[in-house]
Every structure is written in C-alpha cells, then in structure tokens.
Design an enzyme around this catalytic site. Structure first.
Site, PDB file in Angstrom:
ATOM      1  N   ASP A 385       0.788  -1.226  -0.021  1.00 32.83           N
ATOM      2  CA  ASP A 385      -0.077  -0.499  -0.030  1.00 32.83           C
ATOM      3  C   ASP A 385       0.813   1.236  -0.166  1.00 32.83           C
ATOM      4  OD1 ASP A 385      -2.994   0.142   0.778  1.00 32.83           O
ATOM      5  OD2 ASP A 385      -2.176   1.911   1.133  1.00 32.83           O
ATOM      6  N   LEU A 386       0.350   2.163  -1.028  1.00 31.29           N
ATOM      7  CA  LEU A 386       1.570   3.436  -1.050  1.00 31.29           C
ATOM      8  C   LEU A 386       1.389   4.182   0.141  1.00 31.29           C
ATOM      9  CD1 LEU A 386       1.716   4.184  -4.646  1.00 31.29           C
ATOM     10  CD2 LEU A 386       3.054   2.582  -3.361  1.00 31.29           C
ATOM     11  N   ASP A 428      -4.340   2.636  -4.794  1.00 26.48           N
ATOM     12  CA  ASP A 428      -2.893   2.517  -4.676  1.00 26.48           C
ATOM     13  C   ASP A 428      -2.403   1.251  -3.974  1.00 26.48           C
ATOM     14  OD1 ASP A 428      -3.994   3.234  -2.379  1.00 26.48           O
ATOM     15  OD2 ASP A 428      -2.620   4.662  -1.482  1.00 26.48           O
TER      16      ASP A 428
END
Ligand code: C2E
Ligand code: CA
Ligand code: CA
Length: 781
Positions: A385-386, A428
């Site tokens: 996960d960004l 993302d």
C-alpha cells in the site's frame, strides 16, 4: 441320404445288368462257335460215312482220306473241350448243359480209337499191297462213325438250350441296362439343360447389371473410374473426367493414370503445393498403389476433391472423386471466423485481466492465478500500500498520481522474477503473488528491495513526488488457508505495518491470524447484530473550557456483543465499511441516540448539543436528509455532524459537497473531526466553512510535555479564529491539559478527565455531577 443310396443302388443294378449283358453276348457268340464246330464235326463224320459206303474195299489211299475226315471231326470235338476256361466250364454246369462236355469227351475218345485203327492199318500195309477189307472192319468203322454222328446230334440240343437261356438273359439285362442308361442319359441331359438355362439367365442378368451399373455411375454426382492392375483406365464417368482434367474429353479408356495426371498437372490443373509436376504425379500414383487413405486434392478455381482408392480382389482399382469444394470453403470460413473470434476474445481477455493504467495484472487475474497456485501448493503474497499517495494526488494532481502508479508498476515488474505476478488491486494498492515455492525469507527480501526502490522520490515535470510503501506478507498452505483468507491475512499484516508507522514490512503472525479470525466472526454476525439492537449509542460529555460545565455530548457507537462484551468502533467500523453497512450503522446509532435524548428530556435533562460521527456514505444518502427534515428548525442547531479531516473534500464527489451544504442550509452544524492529523490540505477543509475544528487527540496527548504540540494547538486556534470557527479539544485526560487548553483559548474540552463514553442510563444517573464538576465524576467512572 435316401437319394444317394437309391442312386448307388441304381448304379449297381446298371453296372450288373450291363456286365451280365456283355457276358451273355460273349457266351452267345461262343455258343454259335459251338454250333458251327458241331456242324463241321457232323459233316466230316457224315462224309467219312458216305466215303465208307462208296468204297467197300479200302486201300491205303482210301484209308488216308477216311483218316483225314475223322481227324477233322475230332479236331472240332477237341476245340469244344479245350477252348473252355474253368469259369466257362462251370457256367456250362450252372446252365445245366454240363453233360454236353461229357459227350464231347466221349466223342474224342471214339474218334481216337478209330484213328488209332486207321493209323495201324495204314502203317502195316505198305503201298504195294492192297488191304483186303473185312466185313468186321467196315462194321467197326461204320459203328464208330455212327456214334460220332449221334454225339453230334446229341450235342446240338445243348447248344439250343444254351442259346435259348442266354438269349433271354441277354434280352433282360440289355433291357435293364438300356433303360438305365436311357434314364441316366435323360437325367444328365436335364441337368445340362438346366445348367445351360441358368447360365444364360445369369448372362442376361449380368448384362442387365452392367447396364444398370453404367447408368448408375453416369448418374452419380461423384467421379468414378476403374483402372486395371497396370493402372490403365477401363471405364469412368463424365464427372470423373471433369474432376480430373481441364479438358474432360481428353480422358479416354485405355489411358494410364500417369498419362492423365501428367497432362492435367502440366496444364496447371492441380495445386501442387510447390512440388514439381513429376514429383506430384508420382507421389499421387504411389498413393494409388498402396491401399491408401482418402487423399484431398486442390484443383483449378479453388475447387477441392476427395480421392478415394479401393482395390478389387483382381487387383483392379476403383477410384472415386468427390467434389468437396463447398465443405472445404465452409471449413475455411469457419476457421477464419474462429480465428477472428479468438483474437477478439483474447483481446477482451487481456483487457479484462489487466489494469489499463499500469498494464499489471488486475484483481481478477490475481484471483485466478492465486487459486491456480493454491491448487498445487502453498502461495506467498506481498500486499503493498503506498504511503502518502493521497497527498501526491491532492497536491500535485491526478496526472502526477497516475505517473506515480505507473512508476511503481514498473518497479514491481523490474524487481520481480518472471514467475512472480505483480498486480494492481485498488487505487494505490498492489499485490505480488510470488512464484510457487517462494519461502517467507525470499518474500521478505523481495519486499525490502521494493521498499528501498519505491522510497526514491519521483519527478513529474518540475514537481517531485515523495511517497513510500507499507508491506504485508502472508504465506498460506492450501490445506489450512483458503485463497481469500490468504489475501485477508496479507491485508491484516499490511494493516499492522501501517499502524506501526508506515514504510514497514510485516509478516502475518498467529496473533494476526487470531485477530483476523475474530474479525471474520464479528463480520459474520454483524448483520444480525444490527437488527437485534446490539449496536447502541454511548455518550461522552463535552465541557465549556472555562466553566467546565456540560456543553454537549458526542455520540460514540458501541457493540454490546453477547460474548465479547462491549466493543469499541475500532473493532467493527472496518467491518461495517467492508460490508457496505456504514450508513446503516450510523442510522441505527442516530435513531437510538435520538430516542435516548428524548427519554433524558422527559427526565428533565436537556443536552445543549449532540454531536454525531457520520460517514460519507451516510451524508449522501437521500433518506438521511429526509429524516433530518423531520427535525424542527429550532432544534437543528443542537445537532452537530462530525466529519473526519482525513476525508479530502476536493476529492469528494459533488454529492458529498452538496449534501454538506444542504446540511448547513438546513441549520445543522458541521464540525471537522481529528483536525491536525495532517491528512488533507487545509484549504480543502476550510472550504466547507465548518462550525468547529476538533483538534486531533494525537496532538493533545503530548501536550504539557512537547512544546511542538503546544505550538500546533496555538496555530489551530489562531486559524479557527480567522475563519470564525470554534475549537474543541478531544482526548483531554488530565487537569493539566484542561488548564493549558483553557489558557490557549480553546472553547470546549472532551476527554477522560471529564468522562468516559457511557450508556444513556449512566449519563442520566450522573448528570448533576457532570453539570457541576466534570473531573470528580471522571474519577468515579
Ligand atoms: P472520534 O470521533 O475521534 O472519537 C473520539 C474517540 O476518542 C473515541 O473513541 C473516544 O472513546 C476516545 N477518547 C475520548 N476521550 C479520550 C481520552 O481522554 N484519551 C483517549 N486516548 N481517547 C479518548 P471511540 O469511541 O473508540 O471511537 C473511535 C472512532 O470511531 C471515533 O473517533 C469516530 O471517528 C468513530 N466513531 C465512533 N462512533 C461512530 C459512529 O456512530 N459512526 C461513525 N461513522 N463513526 C463513529
Ligand atoms: Ca468524533
Ligand atoms: Ca476525533
């Protein structure tokens, strides 16, 4: 059987009667010999007697004449006896004429005596002396000759008897034999006639068949040809000619297969697939030799024939040529269609399995691959996960966000092996499904390589995008973990990584498994619990910063779980979101809180403000606004809806912005919750003109110890003043903090120093205390 026996008997009779007839003839012939001899015997004897009568004086020469007659007669008698075989002698006895032979023998004896006397006389009388015959001598000769003549007479009837008997036998047997032979002949003849007749019938039938056959092959829509052993054409129909040569008249009976093919191939009749004519023809003729399977040939004008060979038992070859042009063309069309269809299908498949922005696999492809891998063995997943991606999007714009996502996809592709499957599964959010057999250690190494690579800032035009990533790793054995469970395990690990402060790699652990399991159990029960009224509103008091008097309450949801006890929102808000039941939960809490407030009112307890936490999905729910319309205008200012600062209002849909505006137009208050947590641009928050800002309790917590926290509180208060908003501090858990906040100019305070969240009943019970001195009651709780 009976017929063959009868035939056998018939043949035997035929044979026997023929035999008897032959034998009969033989004896008849013999009998006539006897008759002749007997006649000679008789006449010689008679002559001797006559000679004796004529010559009473017998001289030597007379005696010699007499001797010659007697000897001739005797010779006949001797013949009669000597000429008979033993069988014939026996036959004489069978016929009852045996005594005839005795007569013969007696006669021979008599003649012997006469000859002996004559010989004696002839030798004793020499030629010069005339023999003076005595009357006795004459009498002796006469008597002897008489006997011989009597013998002849006696013999004659026997011959008659023989002839009579044999004649009858021969007649009968000849009759039988001739009848039999006639019968046999007529039988054979009938048979022959019949055979001849059927032979001619067959010939006619054969001719008819041949006619029909030639009609049939002419009428046949297939080409038909008959070649002999030497592959010389015996016959063929017009269709065969048409399908074998550009000029059908060229083909005539007597031509060889090679001749026909060569000429046709030379004239470009056949599609030879690059072979030269000679090779093509010899190849085909070879196929003719061996009893080959069907052969397909392409002939002029894109026509196609199916050639079939079959050998007759005489070595002739029947060849049929069927025009299969339509079938071949249809099959070709079908193939083309299938190819186009497949192309289109592949394209759709590709599209539906990949993420259009990054070109990585999408969630669907990941699911398919994960299921496939777990059918064989364990699988390792890395969930990524960004961090701070939202800011990039909000501050630098969507194009920059897209650019970042593409860069991350590129990094994932570069750092993974061919067997790993990187996928983009959300805005993302990314997942790497590691190659089969990847151990936890390898997955962790890969994750740290990716973490390192993603940390590097990315340039977008003149802008710099700074972001990071958190990683959750899980490994699942298909015998224990289902693919969907593995995904949520990796999710749980990621969640932990984020909670640990971002930019971290966390491996899924047993505790997480337990927590995940518990979460699943809660999720399973959630719906029912909602209906059963297990979700209830708790109330936490809010106080005037200067007087500490009760200024309002915040409604906080609790799940009174029958087994797990009272659960706080961290435990179930995520589940509600996952299940898409956030708005329902808010509604349940809102309505229950309204009822509780009404009950308190009847008890004389008036709450100046009631603040509700409300999810975005609920605000945009038309039912929500309709429900609020029922609330009288004058009461509306007592309702506050808290919106999380973390929701980006720029990002939010038009619906949400409009709904918030409507709320405010209707006279409700809207606060910004958790302000200062740094999630969104201040501008975007301020654009909604909130009634109050609630300072995030994470800022309040270090207050008194951290100078920076004090400064932040001061800045927020200043900002709020500038936009004419009030300031509420939450998480106030000590008197010290309450005093600092009052001094800094905060308007209201909320926290454990004043009260814990509590049920409506507890609130009613302790109301007076809260009204007077919050801290004291907080201690009692
Ligand atoms: P929030 O709106 O920031 O709520 C305040 C949270 O701080 C509450 O946690 C409360 O129990 C806690 N708190 C109060 N005083 C203190 C203190 O002195 N020290 C500390 N450390 N904490 C304090 P809670 O009840 O667990 O709620 C958590 C979050 O759940 C809330 O944060 C809110 O965002 C959300 N929430 C609660 N109820 C609802 C609801 O009905 N609907 C929705 N959508 N969200 C809700
Ligand atoms: Ca709140
Ligand atoms: Ca808050």
């Amino acid at each position: 059987m009976a017929l063959t026996r009868m035939l056998g008997l018939f043949a035997a009779i035929l044979l026997l009667s023929t035999g008897i007839a032959f034998l009969g003839y033989h004896y008849l012939k013999l009998a006539s010999e006897y008759r002749k001899n007997n006649f000679i015997h008789l006449s010689e004897t008679q002559r001797a007697m006559d000679y004796l009568e004529e010559h009473p004086k017998l001289e030597k020469s007379e005696m010699e004449v007499l001797r010659a007659h007697v000897a001739a007669a005797q010779a006949q008698a001797i013949w009669c006896v000597a000429n008979l075989s033993a069988l014939e002698t026996r036959a004489f006895h069978w016929l009852g004429v045996g005594s005839a032979l005795d007569i013969c023998k007696y006669d021979i004896r008599t003649s012997e005596l006469l000859l002996a006397r004559l010989n004696g006389l002839i030798e004793s009388n020499d030629a010069r002396h005339i023999v003076q015959t005595t009357p006795y001598l004459v009498f002796y000769f006469k008597r002897g000759l008489l006997r011989m003549r009597e013998d002849s007479f006696a013999f004659q009837p026997f011959v008659d008897i023989i002839e009579g008997k044999l004649g009858l036998l021969v007649k009968i047997s000849t009759l039988i034999a001739s009848t039999g032979l006639g019968l046999l002949f007529s039988l054979v003849a009938a048979k022959l006639v019949r055979a001849w007749r059927s032979q001619s019938d067959q010939t006619i039938e054969m001719q008819r068949m041949a006619q029909r056959f030639s009609l049939a092959i002419q009428a046949s829509s297939d080409g038909f040809a008959l070649f002999n052993k030497e592959r010389v054409l015996l016959t063929c129909n017009d269709r065969y000619r048409e399908l074998s040569h550009p000029n059908p008249a060229f083909i005539r009976d007597g031509m060889t297969a090679i001749e026909i093919m060569n000429d046709a191939a030379d004239k470009g009749f056949y599609q030879t697939n690059g072979l030269d004519t000679a090779d093509f023809v010899s190849g085909h003729v070879l196929q003719m030799r061996s009893d080959h399977d069907d052969v397909q040939l392409e002939i002029s004008d894109d026509r196609h024939v199916l050639v079939r060979f079959s050998q007759t038992e005489f070595g002739d070859q029947v060849i049929t040529r069927t025009n299969i042009t339509d079938a071949v063309r249809n099959a070709r069309k079908q193939r083309e269609y299938t190819r186009t269809l497949k192309k289109a299908k592949d394209a759709v498949e590709r599209q539906s399995l990949t993420d259009p922005l990054t070109g990585l696999a999408n969630r669907r492809q990941l699911d398919v691959a994960l299921h496939a891998q777990m059918e064989i063995g364990p699988a390792s997943l890395i969930r990524i996960d960004l961090d701070r991606f939202k800011q990039v999007n909000d501050v630098l714009g969507h194009d920059a966000g897209d650019h970042v996502l593409r860069i991350v996809a590129k990094l994932l592709t570069e750092h993974t092996r061919e067997d790993d499957l990187p996928a983009r599964v959300g805005g993302d959010e990314f997942v790497v499904l590691c190659a089969p057999g990847t151990q936890l250690q390898d997955a962790t190494i890969l994750a740290s390589r990716l973490l390192h690579a993603i940390k590097h800032p990315v340039s977008y035009g003149k802008k710099r995008c700074i972001f990071g990533a958190s990683f959750g790793i899980a490994i699942g054995d298909p015998s224990i973990t289902a693919p969907s469970e593995l995904l949520s395990n990796a999710d749980a690990a990621l969640y932990q990584a984020k909670a640990d402060g971002r930019g971290k790699i966390v491996n899924f652990s047993n505790d997480m498994r337990k927590a995940a399991k518990q979460e699943r159990a809660l999720a399973d029960r959630f719906m029912q619990a909602l209906g059963d009224g297990e979700f209830v509103p708790y109330f936490q008091t809010q106080h005037d910063a200067r007087t500490w008097k009760l200024s309002g309450v915040e409604v906080l949801a609790r799940w009174e779980h029958p087994i797990d006890g009272v659960l706080s929102p961290v435990k179930f808000l995520g589940i509600a979101k996952q299940l898409g039941l956030e708005a329902e939960l808010d509604t349940v809490i809102f309505e229950a809180a309204e009822r509780a407030v009404a009950v308190l009112k009847t008890a004389g307890i008036i709450l100046p403000r009631v603040a509700f936490n409300v999810s975005a999905s609920r605000i945009i729910d038309p039912l929500f606004l309709q429900h609020l319309k029922l609330i009288p205008h004058e009461k509306r200012k007592g309702y506050v809806f808290e919106r999380l600062e973390s929701i980006s209002y720029e990002d939010a849909s038009q619906h949400l912005v409009m709904a918030i505006d409507t709320l405010k137009d209707m006279g409700f208050k809207v606060d910004v919750d958790d302000f200062g947590s740094g999630h969104a641009s201040i501008n975007s928050v301020l654009s909604i003109e909130p009634d109050s800002l609630k300072i995030d309790r994470r800022i309040i917590s270090p207050l008194g110890k951290s100078e920076r926290a004090g400064q932040m509180v001061s800045s927020i208060i200043e900002l709020a003043r500038s936009m004419n908003a009030r300031v509420i501090a939450e998480g106030v858990d000590s008197e010290e903090k309450a005093i600092i906040l009052r001094e800094k100019g905060c308007d209201e305070l909320q926290g454990y120093f004043f009260s814990q969240p509590m049920s409506a009943a507890a609130l009613a019970q302790n109301m007076t205390t809260y009204n007077n001195r919050g801290a004291a009651t907080a201690a009692q709780q």
